[in-house]
Design a protein around this motif. Structure first.
Motif, short mmCIF file in Angstrom:
data_model
loop_
_atom_site.label_atom_id
_atom_site.label_comp_id
_atom_site.label_asym_id
_atom_site.label_seq_id
_atom_site.Cartn_x
_atom_site.Cartn_y
_atom_site.Cartn_z
N LEU A 153 0.75 -1.40 0.08
CA LEU A 153 0.01 0.12 -0.06
C LEU A 153 0.76 1.15 0.16
O LEU A 153 0.62 2.11 -0.80
CB LEU A 153 -0.93 -0.08 1.24
CG LEU A 153 -1.77 1.14 1.56
CD1 LEU A 153 -2.61 1.50 0.37
CD2 LEU A 153 -2.60 1.21 2.72
N LEU A 154 1.82 1.24 0.84
CA LEU A 154 2.67 2.42 1.05
C LEU A 154 3.84 2.78 -0.33
O LEU A 154 3.60 3.94 -0.82
CB LEU A 154 3.68 2.37 2.19
CG LEU A 154 4.68 3.36 2.44
CD1 LEU A 154 3.90 4.84 2.79
CD2 LEU A 154 5.63 3.38 3.72
N ALA A 155 4.02 1.58 -1.02
CA ALA A 155 4.85 1.87 -2.08
C ALA A 155 4.01 2.28 -3.37
O ALA A 155 4.45 3.38 -3.90
CB ALA A 155 5.58 0.20 -2.66
N ASN A 156 2.81 1.90 -3.33
CA ASN A 156 2.05 2.42 -4.36
C ASN A 156 1.42 3.79 -4.05
O ASN A 156 1.21 4.83 -5.05
CB ASN A 156 0.54 1.39 -4.70
CG ASN A 156 0.92 0.40 -5.54
OD1 ASN A 156 1.00 0.49 -6.78
ND2 ASN A 156 1.35 -0.99 -4.74
N LEU A 157 1.16 4.20 -2.95
CA LEU A 157 1.02 5.58 -2.60
C LEU A 157 2.30 6.71 -2.87
O LEU A 157 2.16 7.64 -3.43
CB LEU A 157 0.55 5.79 -0.98
CG LEU A 157 0.45 7.30 -0.62
CD1 LEU A 157 -0.78 7.65 -1.21
CD2 LEU A 157 0.32 7.25 0.85
N ILE A 158 3.30 5.95 -2.54
CA ILE A 158 4.74 6.61 -2.98
C ILE A 158 4.80 7.04 -4.73
O ILE A 158 5.02 7.89 -5.01
CB ILE A 158 5.76 6.04 -2.37
CG1 ILE A 158 5.94 6.14 -0.88
CG2 ILE A 158 7.22 6.66 -3.00
CD1 ILE A 158 7.06 5.25 -0.33
N TYR A 159 4.23 5.97 -5.32
CA TYR A 159 4.35 6.07 -6.71
C TYR A 159 3.38 7.04 -7.05
O TYR A 159 3.78 7.80 -7.98
CB TYR A 159 3.83 4.51 -7.55
CG TYR A 159 3.57 4.61 -8.76
CD1 TYR A 159 4.58 4.81 -9.81
CD2 TYR A 159 2.49 4.71 -9.28
CE1 TYR A 159 4.40 5.05 -11.19
CE2 TYR A 159 2.03 5.03 -10.66
CZ TYR A 159 3.32 4.98 -11.41
OH TYR A 159 3.06 5.31 -12.65
N CYS A 160 2.05 7.15 -6.58
CA CYS A 160 1.15 8.15 -6.97
C CYS A 160 1.46 9.73 -6.69
O CYS A 160 1.43 10.31 -7.33
CB CYS A 160 -0.43 7.83 -6.18
SG CYS A 160 -0.89 6.31 -7.04
N GLU A 161 2.19 9.67 -5.49
CA GLU A 161 2.39 10.92 -5.09
C GLU A 161 3.84 11.39 -5.58
O GLU A 161 4.22 12.84 -5.67
CB GLU A 161 2.48 11.00 -3.19
CG GLU A 161 1.20 10.95 -2.63
CD GLU A 161 0.20 12.13 -2.86
OE1 GLU A 161 0.55 13.19 -3.52
OE2 GLU A 161 -0.79 12.23 -2.02
N ALA A 162 4.75 10.76 -5.79
CA ALA A 162 5.98 10.86 -6.12
C ALA A 162 6.88 10.21 -7.00
O ALA A 162 7.88 9.93 -6.95
CB ALA A 162 6.98 11.26 -4.82
N GLY A 163 6.02 9.50 -7.68
CA GLY A 163 6.66 8.55 -8.82
C GLY A 163 7.61 9.31 -9.54
O GLY A 163 8.75 8.60 -10.33
N ASN A 164 7.39 10.57 -10.03
CA ASN A 164 8.16 11.48 -10.81
C ASN A 164 9.30 11.99 -10.22
O ASN A 164 9.79 13.28 -10.74
CB ASN A 164 7.27 12.27 -11.65
CG ASN A 164 6.38 13.33 -11.02
OD1 ASN A 164 6.27 13.11 -9.73
ND2 ASN A 164 5.83 14.34 -11.58
N GLN A 165 9.26 12.11 -8.95
CA GLN A 165 10.13 12.80 -8.20
C GLN A 165 11.59 12.01 -7.94
O GLN A 165 11.70 10.88 -7.83
CB GLN A 165 9.49 13.30 -6.62
CG GLN A 165 8.24 14.00 -6.95
CD GLN A 165 8.46 15.47 -7.50
OE1 GLN A 165 9.31 16.18 -6.90
NE2 GLN A 165 7.78 15.55 -8.46
N PRO A 166 12.69 13.11 -7.12
CA PRO A 166 14.02 12.30 -6.92
C PRO A 166 13.49 11.13 -6.01
O PRO A 166 12.66 11.17 -5.16
CB PRO A 166 14.85 13.34 -6.58
CG PRO A 166 13.96 14.73 -7.00
CD PRO A 166 12.59 14.28 -6.93
N TYR A 167 14.52 10.34 -5.79
CA TYR A 167 14.48 8.96 -4.76
C TYR A 167 14.15 9.76 -3.35
O TYR A 167 13.56 9.21 -2.55
CB TYR A 167 15.57 8.19 -4.90
CG TYR A 167 15.37 6.98 -4.04
CD1 TYR A 167 14.60 5.98 -4.05
CD2 TYR A 167 16.48 7.01 -2.71
CE1 TYR A 167 14.48 4.80 -3.09
CE2 TYR A 167 16.27 6.10 -1.87
CZ TYR A 167 15.45 5.11 -1.95
OH TYR A 167 15.21 3.92 -0.99
N GLU A 168 15.04 10.80 -3.02
CA GLU A 168 14.97 11.28 -1.83
C GLU A 168 13.66 11.92 -1.33
O GLU A 168 13.04 11.67 -0.30
CB GLU A 168 15.77 12.64 -1.70
CG GLU A 168 16.08 13.22 -0.38
CD GLU A 168 16.90 14.41 -0.48
OE1 GLU A 168 17.19 15.04 0.81
OE2 GLU A 168 17.50 14.81 -1.56
N GLY A 169 12.90 12.48 -2.42
CA GLY A 169 11.60 12.87 -2.43
C GLY A 169 10.60 11.75 -1.99
O GLY A 169 9.40 11.70 -1.41
#
Length: 395
Positions: free
Chosen positions: A289-305
């Motif tokens: 769940l957390l990995a897919n939320l990270i993808y939706c919110e910051a999939g196009n952001q730097p890894y640090e983001g």
């Protein structure tokens, strides 16, 4: 044995103090950071309010200047109307003068003709008298003998002599009369010439006055045009100030809104108690769940983001004012936009999360954070300070 126990107890106490210190370092108190942001926002509101008051002052100045310009323009328009009336009157006077001069010229011309006729009559009378006098002088003996011998008596002789004398007197009277007529006509001509000269001089003066007033008309019209241009510029400037004032009002409203939000967050943080990451029990599917939320919110952001987004979720789980599970935090009402939009559901259905998103979820769930104990993130806006990573600001 007791000594060893006391040493162990001392070591535990020291370890507890060190752990507490480390915990404070890892999770600094949010209230201080929020208070800084609150002070910053309050100062910015104060500055914007001062700028607003300055703009209002400039609007008032522009209004006063505009009123003065309009009053001056109205005065110039009145002056211009008066000048145009004067110019019309002078033009009419000039037309009358030119008509009088024309009549005077005609009168002078007529007088010149009369003078020529009087001179000719005088010259003719003088020539006739001259011939008679010459004849009588040259033929006086003959005339006397003729009068003497042809007279019937002495009385007749006297009558004839009286006739000649009256003839001579008539010639003198006629000559004097014609001379008087000529002199009168000459005097009339001189008077007409003087009157014409006065009219000519008056015409020159009237033309000069006409030229002067025409110049004033042109000058006043130019001033009116200048003031009208200044009025237009002042109106445009005032509109810009009013536009700026509206923007400042909106800015103040937005800043106050942000201030209220920061105060709310500050109050929230002040009430928050924190758990250690080791105290959290993860459920099956939390990583997914957390990995897919990270993808939706910051999939196009730097890894640090991406790690930062995962850390915000975990900070909320550890905070006492948010739900204490990953599922509870992510699905809390109106917190994460991908939940409301359905993007998260689609990502979960097809597992859109990348390897980097899973790695970022693992690091966040292990307690790693790149943004301290921040509880919120969003796209940057004016007046909001925090830690910016890529296209997000964390606070």
């Amino acid at each position: 044995m007791q000594v060893m126990q006391e040493k162990k107890a001392g070591r535990k106490l020291i370890a507890a103090v060190i752990a507490a210190a480390l915990l404070v370092c890892v999770f600094p108190t949010v209230a201080y950071a929020d208070n800084d942001k609150i002070s910053e926002l309050e100062e910015k509101i104060k500055q914007t309010q001062e700028e607003k008051e300055e703009t209002e002052g400039k609007i008032d100045e522009s209004k006063n200047e505009l009123e003065n310009l309009q009053n001056t323009t109205e005065g110039l328009k009145g002056q211009l109307n008066n000048l145009n009336s004067d110019l019309t009157q002078i033009s009419e006077n000039l037309a009358q003068l030119e008509e009088q001069i024309s009549l005077k010229n005609a009168e002078i011309e007529k007088t010149n003709q009369e003078l020529d006729e009087a001179r000719q009559t005088e010259a003719s009378q003088y020539a006739a008298m001259k011939k008679r006098v010459q004849f009588m002088y040259e033929k006086r003996d003959f005339i006397l003998m003729e009068m003497l011998f042809s007279s019937a008596n002495f009385a007749d002789l006297l009558n004839r002599s009286d006739y000649i004398e009256k003839l001579s007197e008539y010639d003198r009277e006629q000559l004097e009369k014609f001379q008087g007529t000529r002199m009168a006509i000459e005097e009339k001509e001189a008077q007409l010439e003087r009157e014409k000269k006065e009219l000519d001089d008056l015409k020159v003066d009237v033309k000069a006055e006409q030229s002067q007033i025409a110049g004033l008309v042109s000058q006043t019209s130019g001033k009116i045009a200048t003031y009208q241009h200044e009025i237009s510029s002042t109106e445009a400037e005032m509109l810009e100030y009013e536009k700026k004032l509206a923007e400042q009002n909106n800015s103040i409203a937005e800043l106050r809104k942000q201030l209220e939000e920061e105060k709310r967050l500050s109050e929230l943080a002040s009430k928050s108690a924190w758990r250690d990451i080791s105290e959290i029990t993860f459920a099956d599917g939390d990583r997914y769940l957390l990995a897919n939320l990270i993808y939706c919110e910051a999939g196009n952001q730097p890894y640090e983001g991406q790690v930062a987004v995962g850390a915000v979720v975990m900070n909320r789980v550890m905070s006492s004012v948010f739900p204490d599970t990953v599922v509870g935090v992510i699905y809390q009402k109106k917190q994460f936009s991908p939940v409301a939009s359905g993007r998260l559901a689609l990502a979960l259905a097809e597992d859109h999360a990348t390897a980097a998103c899973y790695r970022a979820a693992d690091e966040a769930m292990s307690g790693k954070t790149t943004v301290g104990n921040c509880l919120f993130f969003r796209t940057p806006i004016d007046g909001l300070s925090g830690t910016q990573i890529g296209g997000h600001i964390f606070y």
